[in-house]
Design a protein around this motif. Structure first.
Motif, mmCIF file in Angstrom:
data_model
loop_
_atom_site.group_PDB
_atom_site.id
_atom_site.type_symbol
_atom_site.label_atom_id
_atom_site.label_comp_id
_atom_site.label_asym_id
_atom_site.label_seq_id
_atom_site.Cartn_x
_atom_site.Cartn_y
_atom_site.Cartn_z
ATOM 1 N N LEU A 210 -20.747 13.597 -5.947
ATOM 2 C CA LEU A 210 -20.610 13.626 -7.349
ATOM 3 C C LEU A 210 -22.127 13.470 -7.843
ATOM 4 N N LYS A 211 -22.075 12.990 -7.134
ATOM 5 C CA LYS A 211 -23.787 12.641 -7.413
ATOM 6 C C LYS A 211 -24.879 13.947 -7.523
ATOM 7 N N ALA A 212 -24.229 14.347 -6.205
ATOM 8 C CA ALA A 212 -24.659 15.605 -6.152
ATOM 9 C C ALA A 212 -24.700 16.928 -6.574
ATOM 10 N N GLN A 213 -23.052 16.680 -7.045
ATOM 11 C CA GLN A 213 -22.997 17.519 -7.999
ATOM 12 C C GLN A 213 -22.752 17.546 -10.012
ATOM 13 N N LYS A 214 -23.467 16.807 -10.093
ATOM 14 C CA LYS A 214 -23.249 16.212 -11.242
ATOM 15 C C LYS A 214 -24.259 16.922 -12.187
ATOM 16 N N ASP A 215 -25.701 17.933 -11.653
ATOM 17 C CA ASP A 215 -25.692 19.047 -12.127
ATOM 18 C C ASP A 215 -24.748 20.512 -12.900
ATOM 19 N N ASN A 216 -23.904 20.269 -11.015
ATOM 20 C CA ASN A 216 -23.573 21.655 -11.506
ATOM 21 C C ASN A 216 -21.703 21.493 -12.563
ATOM 22 N N PHE A 217 -21.518 19.968 -12.148
ATOM 23 C CA PHE A 217 -20.193 19.901 -13.300
ATOM 24 C C PHE A 217 -20.697 19.840 -14.476
ATOM 25 N N LEU A 218 -21.917 19.596 -15.095
ATOM 26 C CA LEU A 218 -22.902 19.932 -16.561
ATOM 27 C C LEU A 218 -23.076 21.032 -16.830
ATOM 28 N N HIS A 219 -23.283 22.007 -15.449
ATOM 29 C CA HIS A 219 -23.653 23.384 -16.574
ATOM 30 C C HIS A 219 -21.933 23.929 -16.267
ATOM 31 N N PHE A 220 -21.393 23.365 -15.827
ATOM 32 C CA PHE A 220 -19.681 24.150 -15.795
ATOM 33 C C PHE A 220 -19.137 23.907 -17.071
ATOM 34 N N VAL A 221 -19.408 22.293 -17.378
ATOM 35 C CA VAL A 221 -18.561 21.905 -18.487
ATOM 36 C C VAL A 221 -19.109 22.831 -20.299
ATOM 37 N N ARG A 222 -20.183 23.121 -19.747
ATOM 38 C CA ARG A 222 -21.222 23.516 -20.710
ATOM 39 C C ARG A 222 -20.680 24.900 -21.008
ATOM 40 N N SER A 223 -20.250 25.836 -20.033
ATOM 41 C CA SER A 223 -19.920 27.300 -19.790
ATOM 42 C C SER A 223 -18.636 27.671 -20.374
ATOM 43 N N ILE A 224 -18.093 26.210 -20.719
ATOM 44 C CA ILE A 224 -16.670 27.053 -21.168
ATOM 45 C C ILE A 224 -16.870 27.388 -22.406
ATOM 46 N N HIS A 225 -16.439 28.587 -22.652
ATOM 47 C CA HIS A 225 -15.959 29.107 -24.338
ATOM 48 C C HIS A 225 -14.190 29.419 -24.234
ATOM 49 N N PHE A 226 -14.111 29.156 -25.875
ATOM 50 C CA PHE A 226 -13.161 28.920 -26.796
ATOM 51 C C PHE A 226 -13.012 30.447 -27.521
ATOM 52 N N PRO A 227 -12.379 31.189 -27.336
ATOM 53 C CA PRO A 227 -12.415 31.910 -28.321
ATOM 54 C C PRO A 227 -12.461 31.599 -29.650
ATOM 55 N N SER A 228 -12.047 31.707 -30.248
ATOM 56 C CA SER A 228 -11.837 30.660 -31.536
ATOM 57 C C SER A 228 -10.897 29.091 -31.571
ATOM 58 N N THR A 229 -12.079 28.305 -31.736
ATOM 59 C CA THR A 229 -12.518 27.162 -31.568
ATOM 60 C C THR A 229 -10.776 26.240 -32.854
ATOM 61 N N GLY A 230 -11.220 27.295 -33.429
ATOM 62 C CA GLY A 230 -10.012 26.449 -34.682
ATOM 63 C C GLY A 230 -11.206 25.953 -35.708
ATOM 64 N N GLN A 231 -12.110 26.520 -36.070
ATOM 65 C CA GLN A 231 -12.781 24.939 -36.963
ATOM 66 C C GLN A 231 -12.413 26.091 -38.500
ATOM 67 N N PRO A 232 -12.310 25.094 -39.508
ATOM 68 C CA PRO A 232 -13.008 26.199 -41.015
ATOM 69 C C PRO A 232 -13.434 26.716 -40.686
ATOM 70 N N LYS A 233 -12.868 27.936 -40.779
ATOM 71 C CA LYS A 233 -14.153 28.384 -41.379
ATOM 72 C C LYS A 233 -14.910 29.197 -42.545
ATOM 73 N N LYS A 234 -15.970 29.171 -43.033
ATOM 74 C CA LYS A 234 -16.367 29.293 -43.893
ATOM 75 C C LYS A 234 -15.759 29.792 -45.568
ATOM 76 N N GLN A 235 -15.779 30.158 -46.142
ATOM 77 C CA GLN A 235 -15.299 30.541 -47.523
ATOM 78 C C GLN A 235 -16.522 31.493 -47.031
ATOM 79 N N GLU A 236 -16.320 32.784 -47.370
ATOM 80 C CA GLU A 236 -17.132 33.133 -48.069
ATOM 81 C C GLU A 236 -17.502 33.520 -49.746
ATOM 82 N N GLU A 237 -18.643 33.878 -50.389
ATOM 83 C CA GLU A 237 -18.886 34.056 -51.729
ATOM 84 C C GLU A 237 -18.561 34.927 -51.822
#
Length: 249
Positions: A210-237
């Motif tokens: 796991l120590k040798a794979q930590k960089d790969n693990f972090l890159h993998f986690v940071r590659s995760i993409h959510f099509p829609s995070t569900g966060q509140p959208k900023k209302q347009e003026e």
């Protein structure tokens, strides 16, 4: 209580077949005499057996109903009840050295990571509705799996690394069994909290691997993409209007 049941049963038989009336009178007369007398119990038991035989030799069935097991396993990453699949699944990019494995009922992603001397590590991705029992409880559960003691919230916050992945708050932990533990193991874990559910990425295996794979693990986690995070959208003026209201001056 038994006498009442016995007489009711005979009465029912008489209503169905009038020929039983003479039998009924004889049985009741004998039974009443026995009830008033104080003869030996053995004679009473013999009579009761005879009377039951006369009642059309009906059998009493006894049914054993198994006790229901209402215990439900509720824990992230394992258990008997699979959570409902996310309506908005995530995507990710795995490192080239990781091998995909068959998905289970609980896993949305599953990988094997090969190491030296036949060692290997396991990577899983799961997601559960809501907060999945709370961040502290889940991190403490991981700590217990590597024989580390549970910590309070303030202490736990000092053991993890905070990040933001695709706009989602994320914490990363690096856990290892203490020196002298009977079974040495390690966990690299990440918890990502979207608007409707909590995602868990977990790598388990030998500490050196796991120590040798930590960089790969972090890159993998940071590659995760959510099509829609569900966060509140900023209302347009709203577009400017040439019509003045009574509040304009």
């Amino acid at each position: 209580m038994f006498l009442h049941w016995f007489l009711s049963a005979l009465g029912s038989l008489i209503r169905k077949d009038p020929s039983w009336s003479s039998v009924y009178r004889r049985r009741v007369g004998v039974f009443g005499a026995l009830a008033r007398s104080r003869r030996s119990r053995s004679f009473s038991l013999v009579f009761l057996a005879f009377a039951l035989t006369a009642c059309n030799n009906e059998n009493i069935s006894v049914y054993r109903i198994p006790k229901e097991n209402n215990q439900v396993s509720m824990q992230t990453g394992s258990g008997n009840l699979a959570p409902p699949p996310p309506t908005n699944p995530a995507s990710w990019t795995k490192p080239d050295s990781w091998t995909e494995k068959s998905l289970s009922e609980m896993r949305l992603g599953s990988f094997e990571v090969a190491g030296a001397n036949g060692e290997s590590a396991d990577v899983s991705i799961t997601a559960f509705p809501g907060d999945a029992g709370g961040l502290d409880s889940n991190i403490n559960r991981w700590r217990e799996q590597v024989h580390q003691s549970a910590l309070e919230s303030e202490q736990l916050a000092q053991t993890w690394q905070e990040e933001t992945v695709d706009g989602v708050p994320t914490i990363v932990v690096d856990l290892q069994s203490p020196a002298g533990a009977e079974k040495v193991s390690a966990i690299l874990g990440a918890v990502l909290r979207t608007a409707d559910r909590t995602w868990f990425v977990k790598m388990t295996g030998p500490p050196d691997l796991l120590k040798a794979q930590k960089d790969n693990f972090l890159h993998f986690v940071r590659s995760i993409h959510f099509p829609s995070t569900g966060q509140p959208k900023k209302q347009e003026e709203p577009p400017p209007s040439n019509v003045k209201s009574t509040n304009d001056r």
